[in-house]
Motif scaffolding. Structure first.
Motif, PDB file in Angstrom:
ATOM      1  N   ILE A 203      -6.124 -26.149  12.720  1.00  0.00           N
ATOM      2  CA  ILE A 203      -5.221 -25.052  13.075  1.00  0.00           C
ATOM      3  C   ILE A 203      -4.325 -24.690  11.887  1.00  0.00           C
ATOM      4  O   ILE A 203      -4.036 -23.517  11.640  1.00  0.00           O
ATOM      5  N   ALA A 204      -3.903 -25.725  11.136  1.00  0.00           N
ATOM      6  CA  ALA A 204      -3.014 -25.504   9.996  1.00  0.00           C
ATOM      7  C   ALA A 204      -3.736 -24.913   8.791  1.00  0.00           C
ATOM      8  O   ALA A 204      -3.078 -24.521   7.824  1.00  0.00           O
ATOM      9  N   GLY A 205      -5.069 -24.886   8.823  1.00  0.00           N
ATOM     10  CA  GLY A 205      -5.812 -24.248   7.749  1.00  0.00           C
ATOM     11  C   GLY A 205      -6.330 -25.166   6.669  1.00  0.00           C
ATOM     12  O   GLY A 205      -6.625 -24.717   5.554  1.00  0.00           O
ATOM     13  N   ALA A 206      -6.477 -26.465   6.958  1.00  0.00           N
ATOM     14  CA  ALA A 206      -7.031 -27.391   5.968  1.00  0.00           C
ATOM     15  C   ALA A 206      -8.441 -26.957   5.586  1.00  0.00           C
ATOM     16  O   ALA A 206      -9.230 -26.520   6.433  1.00  0.00           O
ATOM     17  N   SER A 207      -8.766 -27.091   4.317  1.00  0.00           N
ATOM     18  CA  SER A 207     -10.089 -26.657   3.850  1.00  0.00           C
ATOM     19  C   SER A 207     -11.145 -27.748   4.003  1.00  0.00           C
ATOM     20  O   SER A 207     -12.336 -27.449   4.108  1.00  0.00           O
ATOM     21  N   ALA A 208     -10.722 -29.012   3.989  1.00  0.00           N
ATOM     22  CA  ALA A 208     -11.637 -30.136   4.169  1.00  0.00           C
ATOM     23  C   ALA A 208     -10.955 -31.171   5.043  1.00  0.00           C
ATOM     24  O   ALA A 208      -9.782 -31.501   4.828  1.00  0.00           O
ATOM     25  N   ILE A 209     -11.681 -31.657   6.048  1.00  0.00           N
ATOM     26  CA  ILE A 209     -11.143 -32.666   6.964  1.00  0.00           C
ATOM     27  C   ILE A 209     -12.186 -33.766   7.101  1.00  0.00           C
ATOM     28  O   ILE A 209     -13.286 -33.532   7.623  1.00  0.00           O
ATOM     29  N   LEU A 210     -11.852 -34.954   6.617  1.00  0.00           N
ATOM     30  CA  LEU A 210     -12.747 -36.105   6.694  1.00  0.00           C
ATOM     31  C   LEU A 210     -12.312 -37.008   7.839  1.00  0.00           C
ATOM     32  O   LEU A 210     -11.178 -37.501   7.854  1.00  0.00           O
ATOM     33  N   ALA A 211     -13.204 -37.227   8.805  1.00  0.00           N
ATOM     34  CA  ALA A 211     -12.955 -38.178   9.884  1.00  0.00           C
ATOM     35  C   ALA A 211     -13.559 -39.520   9.492  1.00  0.00           C
ATOM     36  O   ALA A 211     -14.747 -39.603   9.174  1.00  0.00           O
ATOM     37  N   ILE A 212     -12.747 -40.576   9.516  1.00  0.00           N
ATOM     38  CA  ILE A 212     -13.182 -41.909   9.111  1.00  0.00           C
ATOM     39  C   ILE A 212     -13.163 -42.815  10.336  1.00  0.00           C
ATOM     40  O   ILE A 212     -12.101 -43.037  10.939  1.00  0.00           O
ATOM     41  N   ASP A 213     -14.322 -43.317  10.718  1.00  0.00           N
ATOM     42  CA  ASP A 213     -14.405 -44.212  11.869  1.00  0.00           C
ATOM     43  C   ASP A 213     -15.630 -45.099  11.697  1.00  0.00           C
ATOM     44  O   ASP A 213     -16.706 -44.602  11.330  1.00  0.00           O
ATOM     45  N   PRO A 214     -15.504 -46.413  11.966  1.00  0.00           N
ATOM     46  CA  PRO A 214     -16.664 -47.304  11.836  1.00  0.00           C
ATOM     47  C   PRO A 214     -17.744 -47.043  12.873  1.00  0.00           C
ATOM     48  O   PRO A 214     -18.905 -47.413  12.669  1.00  0.00           O
ATOM     49  N   PRO A 220     -20.342 -37.121  15.229  1.00  0.00           N
ATOM     50  CA  PRO A 220     -20.673 -35.765  15.682  1.00  0.00           C
ATOM     51  C   PRO A 220     -19.566 -35.146  16.534  1.00  0.00           C
ATOM     52  O   PRO A 220     -19.328 -33.937  16.464  1.00  0.00           O
ATOM     53  N   VAL A 221     -18.874 -35.979  17.315  1.00  0.00           N
ATOM     54  CA  VAL A 221     -17.778 -35.482  18.148  1.00  0.00           C
ATOM     55  C   VAL A 221     -16.643 -34.982  17.260  1.00  0.00           C
ATOM     56  O   VAL A 221     -16.051 -33.927  17.509  1.00  0.00           O
ATOM     57  N   ALA A 222     -16.334 -35.742  16.207  1.00  0.00           N
ATOM     58  CA  ALA A 222     -15.277 -35.329  15.290  1.00  0.00           C
ATOM     59  C   ALA A 222     -15.586 -33.968  14.676  1.00  0.00           C
ATOM     60  O   ALA A 222     -14.689 -33.136  14.494  1.00  0.00           O
ATOM     61  N   LYS A 223     -16.844 -33.723  14.360  1.00  0.00           N
ATOM     62  CA  LYS A 223     -17.223 -32.431  13.786  1.00  0.00           C
ATOM     63  C   LYS A 223     -17.065 -31.304  14.799  1.00  0.00           C
ATOM     64  O   LYS A 223     -16.715 -30.176  14.439  1.00  0.00           O
ATOM     65  N   GLN A 224     -17.290 -31.607  16.072  1.00  0.00           N
ATOM     66  CA  GLN A 224     -17.094 -30.585  17.101  1.00  0.00           C
ATOM     67  C   GLN A 224     -15.637 -30.120  17.157  1.00  0.00           C
ATOM     68  O   GLN A 224     -15.358 -28.977  17.514  1.00  0.00           O
ATOM     69  N   PHE A 225     -14.720 -31.020  16.793  1.00  0.00           N
ATOM     70  CA  PHE A 225     -13.293 -30.686  16.878  1.00  0.00           C
ATOM     71  C   PHE A 225     -12.727 -30.195  15.557  1.00  0.00           C
ATOM     72  O   PHE A 225     -11.525 -29.932  15.475  1.00  0.00           O
ATOM     73  N   GLY A 226     -13.556 -30.082  14.524  1.00  0.00           N
ATOM     74  CA  GLY A 226     -13.078 -29.472  13.296  1.00  0.00           C
ATOM     75  C   GLY A 226     -13.249 -30.281  12.035  1.00  0.00           C
ATOM     76  O   GLY A 226     -12.935 -29.782  10.943  1.00  0.00           O
ATOM     77  N   ALA A 227     -13.704 -31.533  12.126  1.00  0.00           N
ATOM     78  CA  ALA A 227     -13.950 -32.300  10.909  1.00  0.00           C
ATOM     79  C   ALA A 227     -15.082 -31.644  10.124  1.00  0.00           C
ATOM     80  O   ALA A 227     -16.112 -31.277  10.684  1.00  0.00           O
ATOM     81  N   THR A 228     -14.880 -31.493   8.823  1.00  0.00           N
ATOM     82  CA  THR A 228     -15.932 -30.926   7.981  1.00  0.00           C
ATOM     83  C   THR A 228     -16.880 -32.001   7.467  1.00  0.00           C
ATOM     84  O   THR A 228     -18.019 -31.714   7.121  1.00  0.00           O
ATOM     85  N   HIS A 229     -16.386 -33.248   7.421  1.00  0.00           N
ATOM     86  CA  HIS A 229     -17.181 -34.373   6.937  1.00  0.00           C
ATOM     87  C   HIS A 229     -16.787 -35.623   7.724  1.00  0.00           C
ATOM     88  O   HIS A 229     -15.691 -35.689   8.299  1.00  0.00           O
ATOM     89  N   THR A 230     -17.663 -36.617   7.735  1.00  0.00           N
ATOM     90  CA  THR A 230     -17.381 -37.889   8.396  1.00  0.00           C
ATOM     91  C   THR A 230     -17.816 -39.032   7.498  1.00  0.00           C
ATOM     92  O   THR A 230     -18.659 -38.864   6.608  1.00  0.00           O
ATOM     93  N   ALA A 231     -17.241 -40.209   7.748  1.00  0.00           N
ATOM     94  CA  ALA A 231     -17.610 -41.386   6.966  1.00  0.00           C
ATOM     95  C   ALA A 231     -17.247 -42.646   7.728  1.00  0.00           C
ATOM     96  O   ALA A 231     -16.307 -42.658   8.538  1.00  0.00           O
ATOM     97  N   THR A 232     -17.983 -43.720   7.471  1.00  0.00           N
ATOM     98  CA  THR A 232     -17.563 -45.049   7.883  1.00  0.00           C
ATOM     99  C   THR A 232     -16.629 -45.591   6.806  1.00  0.00           C
ATOM    100  O   THR A 232     -16.443 -44.980   5.748  1.00  0.00           O
ATOM    101  N   LEU A 233     -16.063 -46.763   7.051  1.00  0.00           N
ATOM    102  CA  LEU A 233     -15.203 -47.366   6.033  1.00  0.00           C
ATOM    103  C   LEU A 233     -15.990 -47.637   4.752  1.00  0.00           C
ATOM    104  O   LEU A 233     -15.470 -47.449   3.642  1.00  0.00           O
TER     105      LEU A 233
END
Length: 362
Positions: A203-214, A220-233
């Motif tokens: 909402i704030a306009g971030a250009s890249a949002i990385l969701a980090i979760d093991p 895939p759920v994080a991407k549905q809510f706006g994460a542009t990328h995901t990663a494990t630790l």
């Protein structure tokens, strides 16, 4: 008499589901609410386990919505029949924190709740409400400051999440961090509140949002809510290199409630960036940082209590965002359940197989 889910002792594996619990009548500055929906939040689990303090026997639950049933003689902000969101950390308006414009730091009513039982059992013995609330019950009585009127077109299950998960997460991004358009954001923990942080960053306009979760099932759920990328630790450094050239993120949010997760967020943040602590950790879980790094890395360590929210201001803002299609509330709800399923819901929360479960009352 009404139903309520009661924690008899800290660490109990099962809550006691009772049907002989009454709530006190409202005093002149109090409101009685008929609860219609309540969320099952990680803070509930932390209270059951003892990470967060309580005063057993405790009627559990703090994230809820309902209809005003009765009001005290001096209550003017709501009337019987109004739909309301429960504010589990109401502000008194007169303490130094409130007068500084930081209502989310007010401890007046929370402190009182540990000596003020709001419920009674059938035998007349008293019971307390979690955080002065107790939304896992058919009804409860709270100070008038603890209720925020909401329009009747907002479904009760959505309104319940406006009382904790959404303000804590979205608020952390837009109030505490004040994420700037075009910035790069990392979020450590993709549970219900983490997903709300992701939405706030979007909402704030971030250009890249990385969701980090093991747990890669959450990616895939994080991407549905706006994460542009995901990663494990294990993949964090690679993602940091890809998205920031190795410099680190402008903002990194810790949404787990563990010192180790704060360290992960710190290491993911660029020099001069902001590390925002959202998760509620244990009192004996110490975060350590060298004095050298604290100074010369130039990073800002910011706690985000209740997302820095003033619910009187922010609940209408969140409703407007939902109406505009910019805030997904429905997607956060994994299951809609009945009162009798609360213990199953607690077990599902422990296993990490759900985002948010909402109990619907008749």
């Amino acid at each position: 008499m009404a139903r309520a889910a009661v924690l008899r002792a800290v660490g109990d594996e099962e809550l006691e589901l009772r049907d002989d619990v009454g709530t006190v009548d409202p005093g002149p500055d109090q409101v009685k609410i008929k609860i219609k929906a309540t969320g099952v939040c990680h803070s509930d689990l932390s209270t059951i386990s003892g990470v967060l303090p309580s005063m057993p026997p405790t009627v559990m639950g703090h994230e809820g919505s309902g209809v005003v049933a009765e009001v005290g003689a001096r209550v003017a902000n709501v009337a019987p029949g109004d739909h309301v969101v429960v504010n589990w950390s109401p502000d008194c308006g007169t303490c130094p924190d409130c007068l500084r414009g930081e209502p989310y730091l007010c401890m007046t009513f929370l402190a009182q709740s540990f000596g003020d039982p709001r419920f009674t059992f059938g035998d007349g013995s008293p019971a307390f409400g979690m955080a002065g609330c107790g939304t896992w019950a058919d009804e409860m009585t709270v100070p008038w400051q603890a209720v925020i009127k909401v329009d009747e077109d907002v479904p009760f299950e959505y309104a319940a999440l406006l009382g904790c998960g959404i303000p804590t997460g979205v608020g952390a991004a837009i109030n505490t961090a004040r994420v700037r358009p075009g910035s790069k954001v990392a979020v450590v923990g993709a549970g219900g509140v983490g997903l709300s942080v992701i939405q706030g960053a979007k909402i704030a306009g971030a250009s890249a949002i990385l969701a980090i979760d093991p747990n890669e099932a959450k990616h895939p759920v994080a991407k549905q809510f706006g994460a542009t990328h995901t990663a494990t630790l294990d993949g964090l450094e690679e993602a940091k290199g890809l998205l920031t050239g190795g410099a680190g993120f402008d903002y990194a949010f810790e949404v787990v409630g563990k010192a180790a997760a704060i360290t992960t967020a710190w290491n993911a943040t660029r020099r001069g960036g902001d590390v925002i602590v959202v998760g509620a950790g244990a009192a004996d879980d110490d975060f350590t940082m060298s004095a050298f790094a604290l100074l010369f890395d130039g990073k800002n360590l910011k706690p985000s209590v209740y997302g820095g929210c003033d619910l009187k201001r922010d609940v209408p803002r969140f409703v407007d965002l939902w109406r505009a299609g910019r805030l997904d509330i429905d997607g956060l709800i994994s299951r809609r359940i009945r009162f009798e399923e609360i213990n199953d819901a607690v077990r599902a929360l422990k296993s990490g197989e759900v985002i948010r479960q909402v109990v619907l009352f008749d």
